[in-house]
Motif scaffolding. Structure first.
Motif, PDB file in Angstrom:
ATOM      1  N   THR A  46       0.849  -1.186   0.000  1.00 37.59           N
ATOM      2  CA  THR A  46       0.000   0.000   0.000  1.00 37.59           C
ATOM      3  C   THR A  46       0.887   1.239   0.000  1.00 37.59           C
ATOM      4  O   THR A  46       2.068   1.185   0.374  1.00 37.59           O
ATOM      5  N   GLU A  47       0.331   2.362  -0.400  1.00 38.44           N
ATOM      6  CA  GLU A  47       1.109   3.592  -0.489  1.00 38.44           C
ATOM      7  C   GLU A  47       1.629   4.024   0.875  1.00 38.44           C
ATOM      8  O   GLU A  47       2.760   4.496   0.998  1.00 38.44           O
ATOM      9  N   ASP A  48       0.828   3.826   1.916  1.00 36.12           N
ATOM     10  CA  ASP A  48       1.271   4.207   3.259  1.00 36.12           C
ATOM     11  C   ASP A  48       2.438   3.337   3.731  1.00 36.12           C
ATOM     12  O   ASP A  48       3.407   3.834   4.318  1.00 36.12           O
ATOM     13  N   THR A  49       2.327   2.035   3.479  1.00 37.56           N
ATOM     14  CA  THR A  49       3.414   1.123   3.874  1.00 37.56           C
ATOM     15  C   THR A  49       4.685   1.448   3.106  1.00 37.56           C
ATOM     16  O   THR A  49       5.788   1.450   3.667  1.00 37.56           O
ATOM     17  N   ARG A  50       4.521   1.718   1.813  1.00 39.81           N
ATOM     18  CA  ARG A  50       5.675   2.059   0.972  1.00 39.81           C
ATOM     19  C   ARG A  50       6.331   3.349   1.459  1.00 39.81           C
ATOM     20  O   ARG A  50       7.563   3.427   1.565  1.00 39.81           O
ATOM     21  N   ALA A  51       5.545   4.347   1.777  1.00 39.75           N
ATOM     22  CA  ALA A  51       6.087   5.622   2.242  1.00 39.75           C
ATOM     23  C   ALA A  51       6.818   5.451   3.569  1.00 39.75           C
ATOM     24  O   ALA A  51       7.884   6.031   3.797  1.00 39.75           O
ATOM     25  N   ALA A  52       6.255   4.627   4.455  1.00 38.64           N
ATOM     26  CA  ALA A  52       6.897   4.390   5.751  1.00 38.64           C
ATOM     27  C   ALA A  52       8.232   3.674   5.585  1.00 38.64           C
ATOM     28  O   ALA A  52       9.218   3.975   6.283  1.00 38.64           O
ATOM     29  N   LEU A  53       8.283   2.740   4.656  1.00 42.33           N
ATOM     30  CA  LEU A  53       9.512   1.990   4.418  1.00 42.33           C
ATOM     31  C   LEU A  53      10.589   2.888   3.809  1.00 42.33           C
ATOM     32  O   LEU A  53      11.763   2.826   4.192  1.00 42.33           O
ATOM     33  N   LEU A  54      10.204   3.728   2.852  1.00 37.12           N
ATOM     34  CA  LEU A  54      11.154   4.660   2.248  1.00 37.12           C
ATOM     35  C   LEU A  54      11.666   5.662   3.281  1.00 37.12           C
ATOM     36  O   LEU A  54      12.847   6.029   3.267  1.00 37.12           O
ATOM     37  N   LYS A  55      10.793   6.074   4.179  1.00 41.73           N
ATOM     38  CA  LYS A  55      11.210   7.002   5.238  1.00 41.73           C
ATOM     39  C   LYS A  55      12.206   6.331   6.171  1.00 41.73           C
ATOM     40  O   LYS A  55      13.154   6.952   6.651  1.00 41.73           O
TER      41      LYS A  55
END
Length: 320
Positions: A46-55
């Motif tokens: 999901t976009e939220d999971t992806r953003a958290a991982l990139l962060k």
């Protein structure tokens, strides 16, 4: 203590060299085609999971911020975490470092052990058939590309003759003393590849400097005093002729490390060079940065050791 003061400027240049290598590596890796986010984030996330991982990996920050974070972590001894393996980069590199040290160390010792006597042989037979033959071998070795000689050796000794293994570092089913024998046989071809490429420089340098030393006044005087030619050659001329060869060892180490990257790739040898190849294909920035940093430090330290040895062999260097 004063005997080591001449190393201080070289130490400063070494630190600057490492910083420059770190900076250039950091910037060049960001120019590689592809999205490094794909190494740490699945397209199915999901976009939220992806953003958290990139962060978590700092990939969501501007380039200058990523650079600052990387330098700060580096100062603290933290090389980061591998994108693809999810373990500290230092652990990844330490698993591979012994294999690279074994390969490059074996190749260096073999090159020096063969190159210096060949150079002495050529110089002592100057202008004769043996001298010309050694020069041809030396020039040919300098002209060979590392992967080319590696593939040739694999084809001849691995496929055609079947004498030696064609890849890896050891047989998976080998244990005990058989394991050490397996490591030794797997080491022959990659080490031979590196040795053949480096050999020409040592042979030609040794030949040239020894011929010059044999023409100096002190060797002429030694021969005039009735000393045997072999004693003049090995005891008087060779000692001074070894000085440029000592420098060459330090200078060639950089080429040896670079050649190891290609050689390990050709022979599927599990060293840092092979790890760099795999990390490039996977856009694993932390592993690449850590590997290049380790290689840069190795070359700088080797050159420092060479300067130290040269300084003791030739005191004039300390004044330079």
């Amino acid at each position: 203590m004063s005997r080591f003061l001449f190393l201080l400027p070289r130490l400063g240049r070494g630190v600057l060299t490492i910083w420059f290598a770190v900076t250039v590596t950091f910037l060049l890796l960001r120019l590689l085609p592809g999205d490094p986010a794909l190494a740490v984030a699945s397209p199915n996330m999901t976009e939220d999971t992806r953003a958290a991982l990139l962060k978590q990996y700092g990939l969501d920050q501007p380039l200058i911020v990523q650079y600052g974070i990387y330098l700060w972590q580096l100062i603290q001894g933290n090389l980061g975490v591998s994108f693809t393996q999810s373990i500290p980069v230092l652990d990844v590199l330490m698993q591979r470092l012994p294999w690279t040290l074994l390969l490059t160390g074996t190749a260096l010792v073999a090159t020096v052990a063969v190159g210096i006597p060949l150079g002495v042989l050529a110089a002592s037979h100057r202008g004769r058939f043996l001298d010309r033959l050694v020069q041809i071998v030396g020039v040919t070795g300098q002209s060979i590309f590392v992967p080319s000689i590696g593939v040739l050796l694999l084809f001849v000794f691995g496929l055609m003759l079947g004498w030696l293994p064609i890849g890896g570092a050891y047989d998976q089913d080998a244990y005990g003393l058989a394991w050490y024998g397996s490591v030794a046989t797997h080491l022959i071809l990659p080490a031979l590849s590196l040795m053949l490429v480096q050999l020409g420089s040592y042979v030609l340098t040794m030949r040239s400097t020894l011929i010059d030393a044999l023409g100096e006044d002190y060797t002429t005087l030694a021969k005039a005093n009735g000393l045997p030619y072999r004693r003049v050659l090995w005891k008087h001329a060779l000692r001074n002729a070894l000085l440029p060869t000592t420098t060459l060892i330090g200078l060639q180490l950089g080429f040896l490390v670079g050649g190891a990257v290609l050689t390990e790739t050709v022979f599927a040898y599990p060293g840092i060079g092979r790890g760099i190849y795999e990390a490039v294909t996977q856009l694993d920035f932390p592993v690449l940065q850590g590997a290049f940093l380790m290689l840069a430090i190795t070359v700088v330290v080797a050159n420092m050791i060479t300067d130290t040895v040269y300084g003791f062999l030739d005191p004039r260097v300390k004044k330079a």
